[in-house]
Motif scaffolding. Sequence first.
Motif, short mmCIF file in Angstrom:
data_model
loop_
_atom_site.label_atom_id
_atom_site.label_comp_id
_atom_site.label_asym_id
_atom_site.label_seq_id
_atom_site.Cartn_x
_atom_site.Cartn_y
_atom_site.Cartn_z
N LEU A 80 0.83 -1.20 0.00
CA LEU A 80 0.00 0.00 0.00
C LEU A 80 0.87 1.25 0.00
CD1 LEU A 80 -2.91 1.15 0.14
CD2 LEU A 80 -2.66 1.14 2.63
N LYS A 81 1.90 1.26 0.84
CA LYS A 81 2.82 2.41 0.89
C LYS A 81 3.46 2.67 -0.47
CE LYS A 81 4.62 1.98 5.57
NZ LYS A 81 5.85 1.75 6.33
N ALA A 82 3.82 1.62 -1.16
CA ALA A 82 4.50 1.75 -2.45
C ALA A 82 3.62 2.39 -3.52
CB ALA A 82 4.99 0.38 -2.91
N LEU A 83 2.32 2.40 -3.32
CA LEU A 83 1.42 2.98 -4.31
C LEU A 83 1.45 4.51 -4.33
CD1 LEU A 83 -1.82 0.84 -3.78
CD2 LEU A 83 -0.08 0.59 -5.57
N PHE A 84 1.90 5.11 -3.24
CA PHE A 84 1.79 6.56 -3.10
C PHE A 84 3.16 7.24 -3.08
CE2 PHE A 84 -1.80 4.63 -0.80
CZ PHE A 84 -2.83 5.07 -1.62
N GLU A 85 3.23 8.34 -3.80
CA GLU A 85 4.44 9.16 -3.80
C GLU A 85 4.35 10.23 -2.72
OE1 GLU A 85 2.38 9.38 -6.88
OE2 GLU A 85 3.16 7.37 -7.26
N TYR A 86 3.21 10.35 -2.10
CA TYR A 86 2.93 11.38 -1.10
C TYR A 86 2.47 10.71 0.19
CZ TYR A 86 -1.63 10.36 -3.17
OH TYR A 86 -2.73 9.71 -3.65
N ASP A 87 2.43 11.49 1.27
CA ASP A 87 1.98 10.96 2.55
C ASP A 87 0.46 10.78 2.54
OD1 ASP A 87 4.54 10.98 3.53
OD2 ASP A 87 4.36 12.93 4.50
N VAL A 88 0.03 9.64 3.04
CA VAL A 88 -1.39 9.33 3.15
C VAL A 88 -1.68 9.06 4.63
CG1 VAL A 88 -3.18 7.68 2.50
CG2 VAL A 88 -1.49 8.40 0.81
N ALA A 89 -2.64 9.80 5.17
CA ALA A 89 -2.93 9.72 6.60
C ALA A 89 -3.25 8.30 7.06
CB ALA A 89 -4.09 10.66 6.95
N GLU A 90 -4.03 7.57 6.27
CA GLU A 90 -4.42 6.22 6.66
C GLU A 90 -3.21 5.29 6.70
OE1 GLU A 90 -7.76 8.40 4.93
OE2 GLU A 90 -5.86 7.84 4.04
N VAL A 91 -2.30 5.46 5.76
CA VAL A 91 -1.09 4.64 5.73
C VAL A 91 -0.23 4.95 6.95
CG1 VAL A 91 1.02 4.12 4.45
CG2 VAL A 91 -1.13 4.40 3.23
N GLU A 92 -0.12 6.23 7.29
CA GLU A 92 0.66 6.62 8.47
C GLU A 92 0.04 6.06 9.74
OE1 GLU A 92 1.04 10.87 8.31
OE2 GLU A 92 2.37 10.78 6.56
N THR A 93 -1.29 6.06 9.81
CA THR A 93 -1.97 5.50 10.97
C THR A 93 -1.71 4.00 11.08
OG1 THR A 93 -3.71 7.17 10.85
CG2 THR A 93 -4.22 5.16 12.07
N LEU A 94 -1.84 3.30 9.96
CA LEU A 94 -1.58 1.85 9.96
C LEU A 94 -0.12 1.55 10.29
CD1 LEU A 94 -3.72 0.62 6.94
CD2 LEU A 94 -4.25 0.47 9.39
N ASP A 95 0.78 2.39 9.78
CA ASP A 95 2.21 2.22 10.08
C ASP A 95 2.46 2.39 11.57
OD1 ASP A 95 4.75 1.59 9.14
OD2 ASP A 95 5.32 3.70 8.96
N SER A 96 1.81 3.36 12.17
CA SER A 96 1.92 3.58 13.61
C SER A 96 1.36 2.39 14.39
CB SER A 96 1.19 4.86 13.99
OG SER A 96 1.16 5.03 15.38
N LEU A 97 0.22 1.87 13.93
CA LEU A 97 -0.38 0.71 14.59
C LEU A 97 0.52 -0.53 14.47
CD1 LEU A 97 -4.11 1.12 13.49
CD2 LEU A 97 -3.21 1.30 15.82
N ALA A 98 1.21 -0.64 13.34
CA ALA A 98 2.11 -1.79 13.14
C ALA A 98 3.27 -1.76 14.13
CB ALA A 98 2.63 -1.79 11.70
N GLN A 99 3.62 -0.59 14.61
CA GLN A 99 4.72 -0.46 15.56
C GLN A 99 4.28 -0.74 17.01
OE1 GLN A 99 7.72 -0.07 14.19
NE2 GLN A 99 6.58 0.03 12.26
N GLN A 100 2.98 -0.70 17.26
CA GLN A 100 2.45 -0.92 18.60
C GLN A 100 2.17 -2.41 18.81
OE1 GLN A 100 -1.03 1.51 19.14
NE2 GLN A 100 -0.03 3.30 18.23
N ARG A 101 2.82 -2.99 19.76
CA ARG A 101 2.70 -4.43 20.00
C ARG A 101 1.28 -4.89 20.29
NH1 ARG A 101 4.94 -9.10 20.76
NH2 ARG A 101 5.08 -10.27 22.67
N SER A 102 0.50 -4.06 20.95
CA SER A 102 -0.85 -4.48 21.36
C SER A 102 -1.95 -3.96 20.43
CB SER A 102 -1.11 -4.03 22.79
OG SER A 102 -1.07 -2.61 22.85
N SER A 103 -1.62 -3.46 19.27
CA SER A 103 -2.63 -2.91 18.37
C SER A 103 -3.36 -4.00 17.60
CB SER A 103 -1.99 -1.94 17.37
OG SER A 103 -1.24 -2.67 16.41
#
Length: 167
Positions: A80-103
């Motif tokens: 999904l990240k590779a599809l965008f040349e720009y920042d996408v809020a939903e991708v950033e949110t999912l990326d943040s959730l991926a870093q949280q062990r209990s998400s």
Amino acid sequence: MASTWYSLVSQKLYLAQVLIREFDQPTTSTASTGLPAAVIGEARSQAVAEVLLRARDVLLTMIARLHQKKTETPHSLAELKALFEYDVAEVETLDSLAQQRSSWWNHLAQLDKALSQPPAQKKTVSADNIIAVAAEEGPDRSLQALEQTRAAMAIFARELEERHGEW
């Protein structure tokens, strides 16, 4: 009007909810099938996990479609990240959730890994009397954990649809 992708995500999450509700019910088919309740419970648990994983895939496609990627069907956050040349809020949110062990996102990743690989061999006591101190048991597939993940996904999808549905 709800998008067709949001409807599909919602359908998958609803079906997972139905299975979770049935998860706790006494197994009436045990007598008719001759299968132990533990086998039926495992089948139900895996079925819920599989439906949640399918909902995750559809959610990724929904995000791509909301950002005008009309033919893309990403199957991972990296795709999904590779599809965008720009920042996408939903991708950033999912990326943040991926870093949280209990998400919920991380829980889905753990479920996916556990269901896609054979179970790790359990350590046994060897001739050297080495005792395993900790053993990895895999992701939590309890009724509560599956429902928490399902509910969090539903909230995320609903907020996503509402945010983009305003336009």
